[in-house]
Motif scaffolding. Structure first.
Motif, PDB file in Angstrom:
ATOM      1  N   LEU A 192       0.823  -1.198   0.000  1.00 27.67           N
ATOM      2  CA  LEU A 192       0.000   0.000   0.000  1.00 27.67           C
ATOM      3  C   LEU A 192       0.864   1.257   0.000  1.00 27.67           C
ATOM      4  O   LEU A 192       2.002   1.260   0.466  1.00 27.67           O
ATOM      5  N   ASP A 193       0.289   2.319  -0.501  1.00 29.03           N
ATOM      6  CA  ASP A 193       0.926   3.628  -0.506  1.00 29.03           C
ATOM      7  C   ASP A 193       0.957   4.159   0.929  1.00 29.03           C
ATOM      8  O   ASP A 193      -0.092   4.402   1.521  1.00 29.03           O
ATOM      9  N   PRO A 194       2.142   4.374   1.515  1.00 28.89           N
ATOM     10  CA  PRO A 194       2.201   4.854   2.903  1.00 28.89           C
ATOM     11  C   PRO A 194       1.729   6.291   3.053  1.00 28.89           C
ATOM     12  O   PRO A 194       1.540   6.759   4.183  1.00 28.89           O
ATOM     13  N   LEU A 195       1.527   6.987   1.939  1.00 27.70           N
ATOM     14  CA  LEU A 195       1.097   8.386   1.985  1.00 27.70           C
ATOM     15  C   LEU A 195      -0.385   8.533   1.651  1.00 27.70           C
ATOM     16  O   LEU A 195      -0.875   9.657   1.525  1.00 27.70           O
ATOM     17  N   ARG A 196      -1.106   7.440   1.537  1.00 28.28           N
ATOM     18  CA  ARG A 196      -2.475   7.475   1.011  1.00 28.28           C
ATOM     19  C   ARG A 196      -3.433   8.302   1.854  1.00 28.28           C
ATOM     20  O   ARG A 196      -4.410   8.835   1.332  1.00 28.28           O
ATOM     21  N   ASN A 197      -3.170   8.434   3.151  1.00 28.44           N
ATOM     22  CA  ASN A 197      -4.090   9.167   4.027  1.00 28.44           C
ATOM     23  C   ASN A 197      -3.616  10.587   4.332  1.00 28.44           C
ATOM     24  O   ASN A 197      -4.172  11.253   5.205  1.00 28.44           O
ATOM     25  N   LEU A 198      -2.594  11.050   3.620  1.00 32.72           N
ATOM     26  CA  LEU A 198      -2.040  12.380   3.865  1.00 32.72           C
ATOM     27  C   LEU A 198      -2.478  13.353   2.785  1.00 32.72           C
ATOM     28  O   LEU A 198      -2.656  12.986   1.623  1.00 32.72           O
ATOM     29  N   ALA A 199      -2.647  14.616   3.165  1.00 27.17           N
ATOM     30  CA  ALA A 199      -3.038  15.657   2.219  1.00 27.17           C
ATOM     31  C   ALA A 199      -1.887  15.946   1.250  1.00 27.17           C
ATOM     32  O   ALA A 199      -0.713  15.813   1.616  1.00 27.17           O
ATOM     33  N   PRO A 200      -2.179  16.353   0.016  1.00 28.57           N
ATOM     34  CA  PRO A 200      -1.130  16.605  -0.980  1.00 28.57           C
ATOM     35  C   PRO A 200      -0.074  17.611  -0.530  1.00 28.57           C
ATOM     36  O   PRO A 200       1.098  17.480  -0.884  1.00 28.57           O
ATOM     37  N   ALA A 201      -0.481  18.633   0.245  1.00 29.43           N
ATOM     38  CA  ALA A 201       0.463  19.670   0.661  1.00 29.43           C
ATOM     39  C   ALA A 201       1.160  19.354   1.977  1.00 29.43           C
ATOM     40  O   ALA A 201       1.946  20.163   2.477  1.00 29.43           O
ATOM     41  N   GLN A 202       0.893  18.176   2.547  1.00 30.73           N
ATOM     42  CA  GLN A 202       1.524  17.848   3.824  1.00 30.73           C
ATOM     43  C   GLN A 202       3.002  17.508   3.625  1.00 30.73           C
ATOM     44  O   GLN A 202       3.385  16.840   2.666  1.00 30.73           O
ATOM     45  N   GLY A 203       3.820  17.974   4.540  1.00 28.20           N
ATOM     46  CA  GLY A 203       5.242  17.703   4.475  1.00 28.20           C
ATOM     47  C   GLY A 203       5.594  16.409   5.180  1.00 28.20           C
ATOM     48  O   GLY A 203       5.036  16.081   6.233  1.00 28.20           O
ATOM     49  N   PRO A 236       6.868  10.824  -6.495  1.00 25.11           N
ATOM     50  CA  PRO A 236       6.336   9.958  -7.564  1.00 25.11           C
ATOM     51  C   PRO A 236       5.394   8.893  -7.015  1.00 25.11           C
ATOM     52  O   PRO A 236       5.689   8.238  -6.006  1.00 25.11           O
ATOM     53  N   ARG A 237       4.277   8.712  -7.683  1.00 26.26           N
ATOM     54  CA  ARG A 237       3.249   7.804  -7.181  1.00 26.26           C
ATOM     55  C   ARG A 237       3.579   6.334  -7.394  1.00 26.26           C
ATOM     56  O   ARG A 237       3.268   5.493  -6.552  1.00 26.26           O
ATOM     57  N   HIS A 238       4.168   5.997  -8.528  1.00 29.73           N
ATOM     58  CA  HIS A 238       4.278   4.585  -8.893  1.00 29.73           C
ATOM     59  C   HIS A 238       5.313   3.813  -8.079  1.00 29.73           C
ATOM     60  O   HIS A 238       5.397   2.583  -8.190  1.00 29.73           O
ATOM     61  N   THR A 239       6.111   4.509  -7.267  1.00 28.82           N
ATOM     62  CA  THR A 239       7.066   3.805  -6.400  1.00 28.82           C
ATOM     63  C   THR A 239       6.853   4.121  -4.924  1.00 28.82           C
ATOM     64  O   THR A 239       7.680   3.761  -4.082  1.00 28.82           O
ATOM     65  N   HIS A 287       7.273   1.662  -1.882  1.00 27.36           N
ATOM     66  CA  HIS A 287       8.606   1.285  -1.421  1.00 27.36           C
ATOM     67  C   HIS A 287       9.204   2.314  -0.473  1.00 27.36           C
ATOM     68  O   HIS A 287      10.323   2.130   0.009  1.00 27.36           O
ATOM     69  N   LEU A 288       8.476   3.390  -0.197  1.00 22.23           N
ATOM     70  CA  LEU A 288       8.995   4.463   0.657  1.00 22.23           C
ATOM     71  C   LEU A 288       8.874   4.116   2.136  1.00 22.23           C
ATOM     72  O   LEU A 288       7.979   3.381   2.554  1.00 22.23           O
ATOM     73  N   HIS A 289       9.771   4.711   2.904  1.00 22.00           N
ATOM     74  CA  HIS A 289       9.679   4.677   4.362  1.00 22.00           C
ATOM     75  C   HIS A 289       9.464   6.114   4.826  1.00 22.00           C
ATOM     76  O   HIS A 289      10.259   7.001   4.507  1.00 22.00           O
ATOM     77  N   VAL A 290       8.387   6.346   5.549  1.00 20.71           N
ATOM     78  CA  VAL A 290       8.071   7.683   6.033  1.00 20.71           C
ATOM     79  C   VAL A 290       8.655   7.838   7.425  1.00 20.71           C
ATOM     80  O   VAL A 290       8.260   7.142   8.361  1.00 20.71           O
ATOM     81  N   ALA A 291       9.635   8.747   7.543  1.00 21.71           N
ATOM     82  CA  ALA A 291      10.293   8.953   8.833  1.00 21.71           C
ATOM     83  C   ALA A 291       9.419   9.780   9.756  1.00 21.71           C
ATOM     84  O   ALA A 291       9.197   9.422  10.914  1.00 21.71           O
TER      85      ALA A 291
END
Length: 258
Positions: free
Chosen positions: A3-14, A226-229, A232-236
């Motif tokens: 799953l996308d680890p950023l899926r529940n975050l707003a586009p402008a969130q840092g 980028p959305r398609h990868t 594979h991200l780790h959100v610190a």
């Protein structure tokens, strides 16, 4: 399915993320990329279209940014060095504008260090760097990268997630091309790519790869990653939602002729 680890975050969130090769470019900011002393001796030229050049006092070393927003890669950052001012470049390094800004910064810092060292010592390391090739690729082994040596005079290194690679051409008898090609993203269509010509100082390659594998997270807004990868991200960390705006580059002084 990951799953996308950023899926529940707003586009402008840092957010602060790793690995760097999947983080996206970050803001295009000359002050972030170029560490030069424009108030002292380096010269900056900018056009209304956004093209920017930085030129050393000796006129043998230059770097530029050419934006091409409609093109894949969004433009190009290029470093070049000539043995004699205004003659063809002895070597060049080119980066797609989608290359993470932290990697660009670190290679320009390394280039500036070589330039200042040459001015102090007359060693001319910009054209005769003593760094060995293993200094460019050696550190990736400690981060679990795979290695394959090929009979046509090249060796490939691939990150554990398969989404970053280094190709080193160590024997030019079997063909031409850049001495180093480094990329991040899907192998079939990378997010970004960097190319170092055969004569480019290995010290610059080493600075770039060290930054590439750094475990220090980088700051991005969600919409710029980028959305398609993303899976594979780790959100610190995720900062409070805010609109981040890149600061404008420094106002150039009028170009001058030496």
């Amino acid at each position: 399915m990951l799953l996308d680890p950023l899926r529940n975050l707003a586009p402008a969130q840092g957010v602060k993320v790793l690995p760097r090769h999947l983080a996206g470019p970050g803001p295009v900011d000359l002050r972030t990329t170029w560490p030069f002393s424009f108030d002292d001796d380096w010269t900056l030229h900018r056009s209304e279209e956004g093209t920017a050049y930085a030129i050393s006092p000796c006129l043998r070393l230059w770097t530029r940014f050419i934006p091409e927003p409609e093109r894949w890669g969004k433009g190009t950052w290029t470093i070049g060095a000539s043995r004699v001012p205004f003659e063809p470049a002895a070597w060049q390094v080119a980066f797609e504008a989608t290359t993470p800004i932290e990697l660009l910064h670190d290679v320009h810092v390394s280039m500036f260090d070589l330039y200042r060292e040459d001015r102090r010592s007359n060693q001319d390391r910009l054209f005769g760097d003593a760094a060995e090739p293993h200094e460019g690729y050696g550190p990736v082994f400690a981060h679990g990268w795979n290695h394959v040596a090929r009979p046509e005079g090249i060796q490939d290194f691939r990150s554990p997630d398969g989404l970053a690679g280094i190709r080193h051409r160590y024997d030019t008898r079997y063909g031409d091309g850049p001495g180093w090609r480094i990329w991040g993203g899907s192998p079939a269509q990378p997010n970004w790519e960097a190319r170092f010509s055969l004569a480019a100082p290995t010290t610059l390659v080493a600075a770039f790869t060290a930054s590439l594998i750094s475990t220090e997270p980088v700051h991005r807004m969600v919409k710029d990653i980028p959305r398609h990868t993303r899976h594979h991200l780790h959100v610190a960390t995720a900062a409070a939602q805010q609109q981040s705006v890149a600061q404008p580059p420094p106002s150039p002084r009028p170009g001058r002729t030496r």
